[in-house]
Motif scaffolding. Structure first.
Motif, short mmCIF file in Angstrom:
data_model
loop_
_atom_site.label_atom_id
_atom_site.label_comp_id
_atom_site.label_asym_id
_atom_site.label_seq_id
_atom_site.Cartn_x
_atom_site.Cartn_y
_atom_site.Cartn_z
N SER A 19 -96.22 16.49 -31.71
CA SER A 19 -96.63 15.60 -30.63
C SER A 19 -95.67 15.69 -29.44
O SER A 19 -96.11 15.68 -28.28
N GLY A 22 -96.47 18.71 -27.53
CA GLY A 22 -97.70 18.46 -26.78
C GLY A 22 -97.45 17.65 -25.52
O GLY A 22 -98.01 17.95 -24.46
N PHE A 23 -96.60 16.62 -25.60
CA PHE A 23 -96.26 15.84 -24.41
C PHE A 23 -95.55 16.70 -23.37
O PHE A 23 -95.81 16.58 -22.18
N ALA A 26 -98.23 18.99 -21.81
CA ALA A 26 -99.10 18.21 -20.92
C ALA A 26 -98.37 17.81 -19.64
O ALA A 26 -98.93 17.90 -18.55
N MET A 30 -99.36 19.00 -15.93
CA MET A 30 -99.76 17.94 -15.01
C MET A 30 -99.03 18.13 -13.68
O MET A 30 -99.64 18.03 -12.61
N PHE A 38 -103.09 20.69 -19.16
CA PHE A 38 -102.82 19.29 -19.49
C PHE A 38 -103.61 18.87 -20.72
O PHE A 38 -103.07 18.28 -21.65
N TRP A 39 -104.91 19.19 -20.74
CA TRP A 39 -105.74 18.78 -21.87
C TRP A 39 -105.39 19.55 -23.13
O TRP A 39 -105.53 19.02 -24.24
N GLY A 41 -102.31 20.32 -23.88
CA GLY A 41 -101.15 19.55 -24.36
C GLY A 41 -101.57 18.27 -25.05
O GLY A 41 -101.00 17.88 -26.08
N MET A 42 -102.58 17.59 -24.50
CA MET A 42 -103.06 16.36 -25.13
C MET A 42 -103.69 16.66 -26.49
O MET A 42 -103.57 15.86 -27.42
#
Length: 85
Positions: A19, A22-23, A26, A30, A38-39, A41-42
């Motif tokens: 996670s 991923g942040f 993202a 961004m 970005f998506w 990464g989400m």
């Protein structure tokens, strides 16, 4: 929670690390104004939760009764420093 080893399992560490990556992905995309990145990464953030949950179901997480056992030891009069997971 430290006395009950809350989150000190392979499932928790793996889910949090995925996670976190991923942040970072993202956030980078961004700032770069790239919505697809970005998506992606989400999706990694959600994937971290899924992987952590699967690992917990496979037995690599903390048992459900661990917190109750910790509370019972505290109520029995033992000091938190004496209780080691």
């Amino acid at each position: 929670m430290a006395g009950s080893s809350h989150g000190h399992t392979p499932a928790a560490w793996t889910g949090v690390i995925i996670s976190f990556i991923g942040f970072c992905v993202a956030g980078t995309f961004m700032v770069a104004a790239q919505p697809v990145g970005f998506w992606a990464g989400m999706a990694l953030v959600l994937g971290g939760g899924v992987v952590g949950g699967i690992m917990k179901m496979m037995g690599m997480g903390q048992p459900k009764d661990a917190h109750e056992a910790f509370q019972a030891r505290l109520e029995a009069g033992r000091k938190p420093a004496d209780v080691q997971g």
